[in-house]
Design a protein around this motif. Structure first.
Motif, short mmCIF file in Angstrom:
data_model
loop_
_atom_site.label_atom_id
_atom_site.label_comp_id
_atom_site.label_asym_id
_atom_site.label_seq_id
_atom_site.Cartn_x
_atom_site.Cartn_y
_atom_site.Cartn_z
N GLY A 1 -9.29 7.60 -3.15
CA GLY A 1 -8.77 8.90 -2.73
C GLY A 1 -7.39 9.16 -3.31
N THR A 2 -6.55 8.15 -3.30
CA THR A 2 -5.20 8.30 -3.85
C THR A 2 -5.23 8.47 -5.37
OG1 THR A 2 -4.37 6.93 -2.04
CG2 THR A 2 -2.91 7.23 -3.91
N LEU A 3 -6.12 7.72 -6.03
CA LEU A 3 -6.23 7.86 -7.48
C LEU A 3 -6.70 9.27 -7.84
CD1 LEU A 3 -7.83 4.45 -8.58
CD2 LEU A 3 -5.46 5.19 -8.81
N ALA A 4 -7.64 9.79 -7.04
CA ALA A 4 -8.19 11.12 -7.33
C ALA A 4 -7.09 12.18 -7.32
CB ALA A 4 -9.27 11.47 -6.31
N ALA A 5 -6.03 11.93 -6.52
CA ALA A 5 -4.97 12.92 -6.40
C ALA A 5 -3.82 12.66 -7.37
CB ALA A 5 -4.44 12.91 -4.97
N ASP B 1 -23.82 10.34 -7.25
CA ASP B 1 -23.57 11.71 -7.71
C ASP B 1 -22.14 12.17 -7.44
OD1 ASP B 1 -26.19 11.98 -8.61
OD2 ASP B 1 -26.90 12.52 -6.60
N SER B 2 -21.34 11.32 -6.80
CA SER B 2 -19.97 11.76 -6.51
C SER B 2 -19.14 11.72 -7.79
CB SER B 2 -19.35 10.89 -5.40
OG SER B 2 -19.04 9.62 -5.89
N PRO B 3 -18.07 12.50 -7.85
CA PRO B 3 -17.31 12.63 -9.11
C PRO B 3 -16.59 11.34 -9.51
CG PRO B 3 -16.21 13.79 -7.31
CD PRO B 3 -17.55 13.35 -6.77
N VAL B 4 -16.37 11.20 -10.80
CA VAL B 4 -15.60 10.07 -11.33
C VAL B 4 -14.12 10.37 -11.13
CG1 VAL B 4 -15.02 8.78 -13.42
CG2 VAL B 4 -17.36 9.59 -13.06
N VAL B 5 -13.41 9.45 -10.46
CA VAL B 5 -11.97 9.69 -10.25
C VAL B 5 -11.11 8.92 -11.26
CG1 VAL B 5 -12.32 10.16 -7.81
CG2 VAL B 5 -11.64 7.87 -8.52
N ALA B 6 -11.66 7.89 -11.85
CA ALA B 6 -10.91 7.12 -12.85
C ALA B 6 -11.89 6.23 -13.60
CB ALA B 6 -9.84 6.26 -12.17
N GLY C 1 4.30 5.70 -5.09
CA GLY C 1 4.53 5.65 -6.53
C GLY C 1 3.53 6.50 -7.30
N LEU C 2 2.30 6.56 -6.82
CA LEU C 2 1.30 7.40 -7.50
C LEU C 2 1.56 8.88 -7.22
CD1 LEU C 2 -1.93 5.29 -6.95
CD2 LEU C 2 -0.95 5.90 -9.16
N ARG C 3 1.87 9.17 -5.96
CA ARG C 3 2.12 10.58 -5.59
C ARG C 3 3.37 11.10 -6.29
NH1 ARG C 3 0.26 10.35 0.35
NH2 ARG C 3 -1.97 10.70 0.03
N GLY C 4 4.39 10.25 -6.34
CA GLY C 4 5.67 10.71 -6.88
C GLY C 4 5.79 10.57 -8.38
N SER C 5 4.74 10.09 -9.04
CA SER C 5 4.84 9.81 -10.47
C SER C 5 4.84 11.10 -11.28
CB SER C 5 3.65 8.94 -10.91
OG SER C 5 3.65 8.83 -12.32
N ALA C 6 5.83 11.21 -12.18
CA ALA C 6 5.88 12.36 -13.07
C ALA C 6 5.23 12.03 -14.41
CB ALA C 6 7.32 12.79 -13.28
N ALA C 7 4.71 10.80 -14.53
CA ALA C 7 4.12 10.39 -15.80
C ALA C 7 2.78 11.09 -16.02
CB ALA C 7 3.91 8.88 -15.81
N TRP D 1 0.83 -1.20 0.00
CA TRP D 1 0.00 0.00 0.00
C TRP D 1 0.86 1.25 0.00
CZ3 TRP D 1 -4.35 1.99 -1.29
CH2 TRP D 1 -4.63 3.31 -0.89
N ARG D 2 1.89 1.28 0.90
CA ARG D 2 2.79 2.44 0.96
C ARG D 2 3.53 2.62 -0.36
NH1 ARG D 2 3.77 0.70 6.10
NH2 ARG D 2 5.58 -0.51 5.42
N TRP D 3 3.97 1.50 -0.92
CA TRP D 3 4.69 1.53 -2.19
C TRP D 3 3.80 2.13 -3.30
CZ3 TRP D 3 3.05 -1.15 -6.56
CH2 TRP D 3 3.94 -1.20 -7.63
N LEU D 4 2.53 1.75 -3.31
CA LEU D 4 1.62 2.25 -4.34
C LEU D 4 1.34 3.73 -4.15
CD1 LEU D 4 -0.31 1.86 -6.72
CD2 LEU D 4 -2.09 1.21 -5.06
N GLU D 5 1.07 4.09 -2.90
CA GLU D 5 0.77 5.48 -2.61
C GLU D 5 1.96 6.38 -2.98
OE1 GLU D 5 -0.14 6.18 1.51
OE2 GLU D 5 -2.02 7.15 0.95
#
Ligand SMILES: [Fe+2]
Length: 510
Positions: A391-395, A422-427, A344-350, A338-342
């Motif tokens: 939540g992580t994907l949304a960011a 009615d909540s927003p689509v994050v992905a 990797g998503l936060r730090g991704s420059a892609a 989980w930490r690795w994914l979080e």
């Protein structure tokens, strides 16, 4: 000769070996001749980087030979390999010799580095004067060069022919993302499709290292699968059936004896038979959660949703009224992943972040009308961790989720709050149907309409076999859901049953 006919000729053994691979002569370790062709399981490549990739083959004179040893002698065998920039191997850029160890079921993994970015390469092996079929692979580019990739999963060998693998290969993707159930552990007819079976598994349910090796060899001996491996590098991740149906972490779903040992043997055979880097090997465990970048355009985050999960809630299955699935403390990915994914998503420059994982993230209510029933083996069974994932994907930058397991194509909107339409689509979530599992497909329009009414965030469901072809650019991801009308006979064409274009956030604002 174009590439396709070259590969076909090479596969059929029609091409004379050219270049140093045949003129170098046998090295010392190869002095005792093997009788027959040791390349019956084909070749593969995987996990490309900007300067390399891993090349794979496994020697087997007789794929179904006893004890999972593929008819090979108990000694090690030297294997030469070559990498060239052209399909005739006139411009060889790298070559070497590697030992196919009997203790590793005569598999070899060659990891290359120092190659040029964004460049297609051709590779082949030789042992005992026999030359393997040639494969094509690629390094990843720098920058934002477009990417064509296929997504596939679930290939039960008994349920049908691998025409979908062949069609996928014919589309010549840059990459193949394979999301699990590469093989099934059941014995003959241990899991049957509606249309019956077209061929039979090796005897017995897989329980030992020899069983898993033999099963891998059976699958790999299929020429359509070989073609799919030879056409592009694969990113592979296992789901449950590479070990056992619906296993969870250390827990067997069938109370199989000595499950820790069985799992270790299944992992070992999986590594031996897949184009994975050596870094995947972690003692008796296997690390398949990893990242592969395609320049600055895309980053694939491959997940392992089996090895680190808590046991399924409420004894697993598709059920209503399970409160355990809502327990905050339960995990699907495990704390480390989980930490690795979080991170990797936060730090991704892609620009795009593509999650390659096994089971449906979207909420899926299987019960028509009031009340709901969910699949406790999927993310629905681990709802609080899914909420954190969303939540992580949304960011993160342009997240897309790629999924297997379901044996049906799906297209779903992932909402920030799965209980609030009615909540927003994050992905978006793209679920690839199966290559073969469940046999000839069908379209039950009543059932599909009912399912989509029950799950309004799902806009497409298809029960036919197939795979996804996706083309990614800076501005959008263009997706074709490919289906085949039958697999109980060979030769079905692949058609596009559904298309969707997902614009990048930047593009939709423009
Ligand atoms: Fe499956």
């Amino acid at each position: 000769m174009d590439r396709r006919s070259f590969l076909a000729a090479a596969t059929a053994g029609l091409l004379p070996g050219t270049g140093p691979l045949t003129s170098a002569g046998a090295s010392a370790g190869m002095s005792r001749a093997l009788k027959g062709d040791p390349f019956t399981l084909g070749v593969a490549s995987g996990d490309p980087s900007a300067d390399g990739f891993v090349l794979w083959t496994r020697l087997a004179l007789d794929p179904l030979g006893g004890d999972g040893r593929g008819g090979m002698p108990s000694r090690d065998v030297e294997v030469d390999w070559q990498v060239a920039t052209d399909e005739r191997f006139s411009s060889i850029v790298r070559s070497g010799t590697v030992t196919a160890r009997a203790g590793a079921a005569h598999s070899v993994h060659v990891e290359l580095d120092g190659l040029r970015p964004g460049t297609p390469y051709h590779y082949r092996f030789r042992a005992q004067g026999r030359v393997s079929p040639a494969g094509r692979t690629t390094t990843t580019p720098e920058g934002e060069r477009p990417l064509a990739f296929a997504v596939a999963a679930c290939a039960h060998y008994e349920h049908g022919f691998y025409t979908a693998y062949r069609r996928l290969a014919e589309e010549e993707p840059d990459l193949v993302v394979f999301l699990g159930d590469y093989l099934y552990e059941y014995g003959p007819s241990g899991y049957t499709a509606l249309a019956g079976r077209v061929r039979s598994h090796t005897p017995g349910k897989c329980a030992t290292l020899a069983d898993y090796r033999l099963r891998h060899a059976q699958y790999k001996s299929d020429p359509d699968l070989q073609r799919a491996h030879a056409t592009a590098p694969w990113l592979v991740a296992f789901d449950d059936h590479e070990v056992e149906n619906n296993w969870a972490g250390p827990v067997s779903s069938t109370a199989a004896p000595a499950f820790d040992r069985r799992r270790a043997d299944a992992f070992r055979a999986y590594y031996e038979n897949m184009p994975l880097r050596r870094a995947s090997l972690r003692g008796t465990a296997l690390q398949v959660n990893r990242r592969v970048s395609w320049g600055t355009l895309a980053r694939f985050h491959l997940l392992d949703t089996r090895q680190f999960r808590d046991d399924q809630a409420c004894l697993d299955g598709v059920r209503a009224g399970c409160d355990e699935r809502l327990d905050e403390g339960r995990t699907l990915l495990g704390a480390g992943q989980w930490r690795w994914l979080e991170d990797g998503l936060r730090g991704s420059a892609a620009r795009w972040n593509l999650l390659g994982q096994q089971i449906m993230v979207a909420h899926r209510d299987y019960k028509a009308g009031p009340g709901r029933e969910v699949n406790l083996d999927s993310w629905d069974g681990y709802a609080p961790e899914r909420a954190r994932l969303l939540g992580t994907l949304a960011a993160s930058s342009n997240p897309v989720v790629l999924t297997g397991d379901a044996h049906m194509h799906h297209l779903a909107d992932l909402k920030a709050d799965t209980d609030d339409p009615d909540s927003p689509v994050v992905a978006r979530e793209l679920v690839a149907s199966s290559i073969a599992s469940d046999g000839d497909g069908y379209r039950d329009r009543t059932w599909i309409a009912e399912s989509m009414a029950e799950n309004p965030h799902i806009s497409y469901i298809d029960q036919r076999r197939g795979y996804i072809m996706a083309r990614l650019t800076r501005d959008d991801l263009s997706v074709a859901y490919r289906t085949l009308d039958y697999i109980s006979r060979r030769g079905a064409p692949a058609r596009t049953a559904h298309r969707v274009t997902i614009p990048s956030a930047e593009q939709s604002r423009a």
